[in-house]
Write a protein that holds these residues in place. Structure first.
Motif, PDB file in Angstrom:
ATOM      1  N   VAL A  17       8.981  32.987   1.862  1.00  0.00           N
ATOM      2  CA  VAL A  17       8.846  32.866   3.311  1.00  0.00           C
ATOM      3  C   VAL A  17       7.622  33.606   3.818  1.00  0.00           C
ATOM      4  CG1 VAL A  17      11.311  32.527   3.692  1.00  0.00           C
ATOM      5  CG2 VAL A  17      10.371  34.843   3.669  1.00  0.00           C
ATOM      6  N   TYR A  18       7.152  34.600   3.058  1.00  0.00           N
ATOM      7  CA  TYR A  18       5.948  35.321   3.471  1.00  0.00           C
ATOM      8  C   TYR A  18       4.791  35.108   2.494  1.00  0.00           C
ATOM      9  CZ  TYR A  18       8.188  38.934   0.495  1.00  0.00           C
ATOM     10  OH  TYR A  18       8.811  39.616  -0.518  1.00  0.00           O
ATOM     11  N   ARG A  19       4.737  33.899   1.913  1.00  0.00           N
ATOM     12  CA  ARG A  19       3.677  33.594   0.950  1.00  0.00           C
ATOM     13  C   ARG A  19       2.292  33.769   1.558  1.00  0.00           C
ATOM     14  NH1 ARG A  19       4.069  27.864  -0.129  1.00  0.00           N
ATOM     15  NH2 ARG A  19       2.710  27.715   1.701  1.00  0.00           N
ATOM     16  N   GLU A  20       2.062  33.222   2.741  1.00  0.00           N
ATOM     17  CA  GLU A  20       0.736  33.296   3.343  1.00  0.00           C
ATOM     18  C   GLU A  20       0.345  34.736   3.687  1.00  0.00           C
ATOM     19  OE1 GLU A  20      -1.199  30.706   3.382  1.00  0.00           O
ATOM     20  OE2 GLU A  20       0.438  29.517   2.525  1.00  0.00           O
ATOM     21  N   ASP A  21       1.347  35.585   3.926  1.00  0.00           N
ATOM     22  CA  ASP A  21       1.055  36.978   4.251  1.00  0.00           C
ATOM     23  C   ASP A  21       0.793  37.812   3.012  1.00  0.00           C
ATOM     24  OD1 ASP A  21       1.745  36.951   7.268  1.00  0.00           O
ATOM     25  OD2 ASP A  21       3.506  36.062   6.328  1.00  0.00           O
ATOM     26  N   LEU A  22       1.072  37.268   1.843  1.00  0.00           N
ATOM     27  CA  LEU A  22       0.812  37.979   0.592  1.00  0.00           C
ATOM     28  C   LEU A  22      -0.674  38.056   0.272  1.00  0.00           C
ATOM     29  CD1 LEU A  22       3.551  36.821  -1.943  1.00  0.00           C
ATOM     30  CD2 LEU A  22       2.923  39.175  -1.438  1.00  0.00           C
ATOM     31  N   PHE A  23      -1.429  37.076   0.731  1.00  0.00           N
ATOM     32  CA  PHE A  23      -2.838  36.996   0.371  1.00  0.00           C
ATOM     33  C   PHE A  23      -3.634  38.029   1.166  1.00  0.00           C
ATOM     34  CE2 PHE A  23      -1.549  32.349  -0.089  1.00  0.00           C
ATOM     35  CZ  PHE A  23      -1.151  32.544  -1.407  1.00  0.00           C
ATOM     36  N   PRO A  24      -4.331  38.935   0.478  1.00  0.00           N
ATOM     37  CA  PRO A  24      -5.030  40.023   1.185  1.00  0.00           C
ATOM     38  C   PRO A  24      -6.257  39.563   1.966  1.00  0.00           C
ATOM     39  CG  PRO A  24      -5.511  40.113  -1.163  1.00  0.00           C
ATOM     40  CD  PRO A  24      -4.477  39.050  -0.985  1.00  0.00           C
ATOM     41  N   ARG A  25      -6.844  38.429   1.568  1.00  0.00           N
ATOM     42  CA  ARG A  25      -8.028  37.910   2.255  1.00  0.00           C
ATOM     43  C   ARG A  25      -7.929  36.390   2.344  1.00  0.00           C
ATOM     44  NH1 ARG A  25     -13.225  41.571   0.903  1.00  0.00           N
ATOM     45  NH2 ARG A  25     -12.174  43.519   0.362  1.00  0.00           N
ATOM     46  N   SER A  26      -8.739  35.835   3.230  1.00  0.00           N
ATOM     47  CA  SER A  26      -8.702  34.385   3.417  1.00  0.00           C
ATOM     48  C   SER A  26      -9.141  33.643   2.152  1.00  0.00           C
ATOM     49  CB  SER A  26      -9.592  33.982   4.594  1.00  0.00           C
ATOM     50  OG  SER A  26     -10.940  34.391   4.380  1.00  0.00           O
ATOM     51  N   GLU A  27      -9.997  34.265   1.319  1.00  0.00           N
ATOM     52  CA  GLU A  27     -10.444  33.618   0.084  1.00  0.00           C
ATOM     53  C   GLU A  27      -9.278  33.342  -0.853  1.00  0.00           C
ATOM     54  OE1 GLU A  27     -13.896  36.069   1.623  1.00  0.00           O
ATOM     55  OE2 GLU A  27     -11.729  36.307   1.376  1.00  0.00           O
ATOM     56  N   TYR A  28      -8.292  34.226  -0.861  1.00  0.00           N
ATOM     57  CA  TYR A  28      -7.122  34.036  -1.723  1.00  0.00           C
ATOM     58  C   TYR A  28      -6.253  32.883  -1.205  1.00  0.00           C
ATOM     59  CZ  TYR A  28      -8.396  38.435  -3.947  1.00  0.00           C
ATOM     60  OH  TYR A  28      -9.060  39.420  -4.633  1.00  0.00           O
ATOM     61  N   ALA A  29      -6.174  32.760   0.125  1.00  0.00           N
ATOM     62  CA  ALA A  29      -5.445  31.621   0.689  1.00  0.00           C
ATOM     63  C   ALA A  29      -6.150  30.310   0.349  1.00  0.00           C
ATOM     64  CB  ALA A  29      -5.330  31.783   2.204  1.00  0.00           C
ATOM     65  N   ASP A  30      -7.478  30.310   0.346  1.00  0.00           N
ATOM     66  CA  ASP A  30      -8.239  29.124  -0.042  1.00  0.00           C
ATOM     67  C   ASP A  30      -8.003  28.794  -1.514  1.00  0.00           C
ATOM     68  OD1 ASP A  30      -9.265  29.079   2.515  1.00  0.00           O
ATOM     69  OD2 ASP A  30     -11.110  30.136   1.968  1.00  0.00           O
ATOM     70  N   ALA A  31      -7.910  29.835  -2.346  1.00  0.00           N
ATOM     71  CA  ALA A  31      -7.641  29.610  -3.774  1.00  0.00           C
ATOM     72  C   ALA A  31      -6.279  28.961  -3.965  1.00  0.00           C
ATOM     73  CB  ALA A  31      -7.717  30.928  -4.536  1.00  0.00           C
ATOM     74  N   TRP A  32      -5.270  29.422  -3.226  1.00  0.00           N
ATOM     75  CA  TRP A  32      -3.934  28.833  -3.351  1.00  0.00           C
ATOM     76  C   TRP A  32      -3.931  27.379  -2.890  1.00  0.00           C
ATOM     77  CZ3 TRP A  32       0.502  28.567  -5.543  1.00  0.00           C
ATOM     78  CH2 TRP A  32       1.555  27.880  -4.951  1.00  0.00           C
ATOM     79  N   ALA A  33      -4.644  27.095  -1.815  1.00  0.00           N
ATOM     80  CA  ALA A  33      -4.704  25.714  -1.330  1.00  0.00           C
ATOM     81  C   ALA A  33      -5.321  24.800  -2.389  1.00  0.00           C
ATOM     82  CB  ALA A  33      -5.493  25.648  -0.027  1.00  0.00           C
ATOM     83  N   ALA A  34      -6.396  25.270  -3.049  1.00  0.00           N
ATOM     84  CA  ALA A  34      -7.042  24.452  -4.072  1.00  0.00           C
ATOM     85  C   ALA A  34      -6.161  24.308  -5.310  1.00  0.00           C
ATOM     86  CB  ALA A  34      -8.388  25.084  -4.450  1.00  0.00           C
ATOM     87  N   LEU A  35      -5.527  25.387  -5.733  1.00  0.00           N
ATOM     88  CA  LEU A  35      -4.684  25.337  -6.932  1.00  0.00           C
ATOM     89  C   LEU A  35      -3.459  24.464  -6.719  1.00  0.00           C
ATOM     90  CD1 LEU A  35      -4.855  29.104  -7.969  1.00  0.00           C
ATOM     91  CD2 LEU A  35      -5.883  27.183  -9.198  1.00  0.00           C
TER      92      LEU A  35
END
Length: 401
Positions: free
Chosen positions: A302-320
């Motif tokens: 439920v807090y997956r998006e809040d786990l990413f410390p920076r926006s680059e990590y959220a971009d990595a998850w979107a691509a993966l």
């Protein structure tokens, strides 16, 4: 006929009507009174990284010299915001006036029951007693009783607006940049008052030996979810604390968690809105060890998006997640977070992720690990150390007049 009647009624009231209230202009005395107020600055249209910042300013002013202190307040008018920023103002000033006046604190009392409102009053009076100040408030609806700070509010906002025009932009990279901008402008304004401030400083009382409580306190238990809730917002904590009771200090812009007297967690304070969206403040360092054992939990957290410390990590998850099966995407993403945690290379790794995505490559922790520069943690053992001769100190002592 109506206008004639109104004129005659007004004339009669002026001659025979009831007595009206009179405002008595006051002559300020050095060191006697300081005033505080919260002022809305939405007209300044401040944005942080392109996002509108909903905030106001706490404004502290000495009535005699006009010395002022301003601070960005993210929440509404509350005792916590008043106490924390008033205390900062006093310690920045380096002295204590005889009386502190604020408005009626109606916003701080809003949505409080009778007992809670009485508690706020007691805490405010205890706060002022700690500093030896008389605690006073102007009557509701009588803004002129707080006029010394009300007029300064307008002057400060005008100065900020002009400084922003000269800056050429009302957007700041981070909240700290906007706070620094306000502090620097207030410091420049105070330098112009140095002569009269020096007169008032001579009449101020000394600060107490220590600061006093300027936060709200509550006790919570860390749940099996790896965190605790404060005012409806979930905050993470180290997994070793699951089941423990923590004492929480709630400030205007942050919360701090303590196990006994030991600080165990700190988070920026979030505020639950009326849209029903649950807010989370999660530090991935707190849960990375459990996530390493159960990487598949990442996808549905439920807090997956809040786990990413920076926006680059959220971009990595979107691509993966778009290119790989769910199981492989979770394993790779958790691998990136583990690498950032274990090697302390969060910023460097974010740069590599951005470069890989720009080349249309999927981020891979193993590949990145080989490319990251190893930090040399070994202490040098061959550095010569030259000790200073004690004779040189004797020479210095003999040279003193």
């Amino acid at each position: 006929m109506r206008r004639t009647l109104e004129r005659r009624v007004n004339s009669w009231r002026a001659l025979h009507g009831p007595e009206r209230d009179v405002i008595f202009r006051q002559t300020p005395e050095p060191g006697r009174m300081a005033l505080s107020d919260f002022t809305d600055v939405s007209e300044l249209e401040i944005t942080i990284a392109g996002q509108t910042l909903d905030h106001r300013l706490f404004h502290f002013v000495l009535a005699y010299s006009g010395w002022e202190h301003a601070a960005v307040v993210l929440g509404g008018e509350s005792f916590t915001a008043l106490a924390e920023n008033l205390q900062n103002a006093l310690w920045t000033l380096g002295g204590v006036p005889g009386e502190h006046r604020t408005d009626s604190l109606s916003a701080a009392y809003r949505n409080l029951d009778k007992d809670a409102a009485a508690d706020v009053t007691r805490r405010y009076e205890a706060f002022c007693a700690h500093y030896g100040m008389i605690a006073s408030r102007n009557n509701p609806g009588e803004a002129h009783e707080n006029g010394a700070v009300e007029s300064h509010n307008n002057h400060l906002k005008t100065a900020l607006d002009q400084a922003l025009i000269l800056r050429g932009s009302r957007d700041f990279v981070a909240l700290s940049d906007w706070r620094r901008f306000v502090d620097e402008l207030v410091a420049r304004r105070n330098r112009r008052r140095e002569a009269v401030v020096s007169i008032e400083m001579a009449t101020l009382r000394s600060l107490p030996a220590r600061r006093t409580t300027d936060f709200t306190e509550m006790v919570v238990r860390v749940t099996r979810s790896g965190g605790f809730r404060v005012h409806g917002v979930f905050y993470s904590a180290p997994s070793q604390l699951i089941g423990k009771r923590l004492r929480i200090h709630i400030y205007d812009d942050r919360i701090e968690a303590f196990l006994g007297a030991t600080s165990v967690a700190s988070h920026p304070r979030l505020r639950q809105g009326n849209d029903g969206i649950r807010l989370h403040s999660v530090n991935y360092h707190h849960v990375i060890h459990a996530l390493r054992r159960k990487p598949q939990a990442l996808a549905g957290s439920v807090y997956r998006e809040d786990l990413f410390p920076r926006s680059e990590y959220a971009d990595a998850w979107a691509a993966l997640s778009a290119a790989l099966p769910r199981k492989d995407a979770c394993r790779r993403m958790v691998g990136l977070l583990c690498l950032a945690h274990d090697d302390g290379c969060e910023g460097e790794l974010a740069t590599l992720i951005t470069a890989a995505l720009a080349e249309r490559e999927l981020p891979d922790a193993q590949e990145f690990k080989s490319r990251l520069q190893r930090r040399n943690t070994a202490l040098p053992c061959d550095t010569p150390v030259i000790l200073t001769s004690l004779v040189s100190f004797d020479a210095l002592l003999e040279a003193r007049p």
